[in-house]
Design a protein around this motif. Structure first.
Motif, PDB file in Angstrom:
ATOM      1  N   GLN B  60       0.701  -1.532   0.089  1.00  0.00           N
ATOM      2  CA  GLN B  60      -0.120   0.127  -0.316  1.00  0.00           C
ATOM      3  C   GLN B  60       1.330   1.251   0.373  1.00  0.00           C
ATOM      4  N   VAL B  61       1.886   1.306   0.939  1.00  0.00           N
ATOM      5  CA  VAL B  61       3.238   2.106   0.857  1.00  0.00           C
ATOM      6  C   VAL B  61       3.425   2.649  -1.063  1.00  0.00           C
ATOM      7  N   LEU B  62       3.656   1.264  -1.176  1.00  0.00           N
ATOM      8  CA  LEU B  62       4.190   1.516  -2.864  1.00  0.00           C
ATOM      9  C   LEU B  62       2.857   2.167  -3.766  1.00  0.00           C
ATOM     10  N   VAL B  63       2.169   1.972  -3.718  1.00  0.00           N
ATOM     11  CA  VAL B  63       0.817   1.963  -4.487  1.00  0.00           C
ATOM     12  C   VAL B  63       0.630   3.983  -4.567  1.00  0.00           C
ATOM     13  N   PHE B  64       1.082   4.355  -2.421  1.00  0.00           N
ATOM     14  CA  PHE B  64       0.466   5.623  -2.674  1.00  0.00           C
ATOM     15  C   PHE B  64       1.765   6.536  -3.044  1.00  0.00           C
ATOM     16  N   PHE B  65       2.893   6.005  -3.401  1.00  0.00           N
ATOM     17  CA  PHE B  65       4.062   6.522  -3.917  1.00  0.00           C
ATOM     18  C   PHE B  65       3.522   6.534  -5.661  1.00  0.00           C
ATOM     19  N   ILE B  66       3.248   5.965  -5.948  1.00  0.00           N
ATOM     20  CA  ILE B  66       2.744   5.102  -7.437  1.00  0.00           C
ATOM     21  C   ILE B  66       2.050   6.147  -7.699  1.00  0.00           C
ATOM     22  N   ILE B  67       0.751   6.813  -6.872  1.00  0.00           N
ATOM     23  CA  ILE B  67      -0.001   7.601  -7.252  1.00  0.00           C
ATOM     24  C   ILE B  67       0.211   8.686  -7.644  1.00  0.00           C
ATOM     25  N   THR B  68       1.467   9.380  -6.375  1.00  0.00           N
ATOM     26  CA  THR B  68       1.912  10.573  -6.381  1.00  0.00           C
ATOM     27  C   THR B  68       2.660  11.022  -7.722  1.00  0.00           C
ATOM     28  N   VAL B  69       3.469   9.572  -7.887  1.00  0.00           N
ATOM     29  CA  VAL B  69       4.095   9.914  -9.396  1.00  0.00           C
ATOM     30  C   VAL B  69       3.565   9.832 -10.227  1.00  0.00           C
ATOM     31  N   ALA B  70       2.562   9.949 -10.409  1.00  0.00           N
ATOM     32  CA  ALA B  70       0.957   9.677 -11.693  1.00  0.00           C
ATOM     33  C   ALA B  70       0.809  10.657 -12.037  1.00  0.00           C
ATOM     34  N   ALA B  71       0.756  11.754 -10.529  1.00  0.00           N
ATOM     35  CA  ALA B  71      -0.365  13.175 -10.790  1.00  0.00           C
ATOM     36  C   ALA B  71       1.190  13.707 -10.961  1.00  0.00           C
ATOM     37  N   ALA B  72       2.359  13.478 -10.612  1.00  0.00           N
ATOM     38  CA  ALA B  72       3.531  14.435 -11.473  1.00  0.00           C
ATOM     39  C   ALA B  72       3.383  14.844 -12.820  1.00  0.00           C
ATOM     40  N   GLU B  73       3.114  12.669 -12.946  1.00  0.00           N
ATOM     41  CA  GLU B  73       3.824  12.529 -14.402  1.00  0.00           C
ATOM     42  C   GLU B  73       2.496  13.410 -15.521  1.00  0.00           C
ATOM     43  N   VAL B  74       1.352  13.134 -14.631  1.00  0.00           N
ATOM     44  CA  VAL B  74       0.397  13.873 -16.128  1.00  0.00           C
ATOM     45  C   VAL B  74       0.123  15.411 -15.784  1.00  0.00           C
ATOM     46  N   ALA B  75       0.399  15.740 -15.184  1.00  0.00           N
ATOM     47  CA  ALA B  75       0.920  17.603 -14.844  1.00  0.00           C
ATOM     48  C   ALA B  75       2.245  17.663 -15.337  1.00  0.00           C
TER      49      ALA B  75
END
Lengths: 179, 101
Positions: B60-75
């Motif tokens: 779940q911690v890894l998923v948390f990081f993935i969501i953060t990186v995905a948001a940055a990547e989309v921006a």
């Protein structure tokens, strides 16, 4: 609270909910990439919202309550708004049909088929648990936060730097003139 | 049939393949980006289900990081698409084949 917990962990209701959410996720995911009625990117974005919401339902069934909330906040709240905003900004017309290149179609389907068959082979040969362990972590969010700020402090800080870098990059990229 | 890890992994697998299909076959840049998001979400689902069935929270911690990186990547990605659109007036990948602006 006890009843809710019992309802969520185990039982026919959970299984039924899993099938409903899984079917919804896959159906909306299919409509994101190939919608027979409309080729407008806005429709794809709307179906992406539905996919994400039903996926956060799946997260709830997996006891990842915090992640379900974050999924809705970040994806449905921020990412999709960004997508819609850019679609409106670019004023994209309905994507006109172009000549389909059959070689590209064939190669794409072939490569996806190969990946799919690899997945199938992995999934059928692995011995996987069928029974979820009893609810060991009572305060799921509490445990997650504790783990995040003890074992994973360094990655957490790196991610915050990454967000800062992304923000600066976006501001630079969207300036009218790059000097 | 009782729902186990296998079912969740099957859903994640099919969703990943749908996203891959979208990335390869669609030719609108924004839809390609949405398909990328689908693939990231499929990986998230697999990680969360592994974390649940192995009784460890690290997934779940890894998923948390993935969501953060995905948001940055989309921006960043959407900013790039907007900059590209300003130069070329098109978001169709077949119009964007040369690297020179």
């Amino acid at each position: 609270m006890e009843q809710i917990n019992n309802l969520i962990s185990g039982g026919a209701v959970t299984d039924l909910l899993f099938y409903v959410f899984a079917a919804l996720t896959l159906l909306c995911g299919l409509l994101v990439i190939a919608n027979p009625f409309s080729r407008n990117p806005v429709t794809s974005a709307m179906f992406l919202v539905l996919t994400i919401i039903s996926m956060s339902g799946l997260f709830l069934l997996l006891h990842a309550f915090f992640l379900a909330a974050v999924q809705i906040l970040v994806y449905a709240g921020a990412v999709i708004v960004l997508f819609i905003f850019v679609i409106m900004l670019l004023d994209l017309k309905e994507e006109q049909r172009r000549r389909i290149r059959f070689f590209g179609l064939f190669a794409g389907l072939l490569s996806v088929g190969i990946v799919f068959s690899i997945f199938i082979k992995c999934l059928s040969s692995a011995k996987l648990a069928t029974e979820a362990p009893a609810n060991a972590h009572d305060g799921e969010t509490y445990a997650l936060g504790k783990l995040l700020f003890t074992n994973y402090t360094l990655p957490f800080e790196i991610v915050s730097v990454l967000l800062l870098v992304a923000m600066i990059g976006v501001i630079l990229l969207s300036k009218k003139k790059l000097e | 049939m009782h729902v186990g890890l296998q079912h969740y992994l099957a859903v994640s697998m099919i969703l990943f393949c749908l996203g891959l299909l979208g990335v390869i076959l669609r030719r609108n840049l924004l839809v390609i980006y949405m398909s990328l998001e689908l693939m990231l979400n499929a990986a998230n689902l697999a990680l969360v289900s592994f974390s649940r069935f192995n009784d460890k929270l690290d997934g779940q911690v890894l998923v948390f990081f993935i969501i953060t990186v995905a948001a940055a990547e989309v921006a960043v990605g959407l900013a790039l698409i907007v900059a590209l659109f300003r130069k070329r007036q098109s978001a169709h990948v077949e119009d964007l084949t040369s690297m020179k602006l």
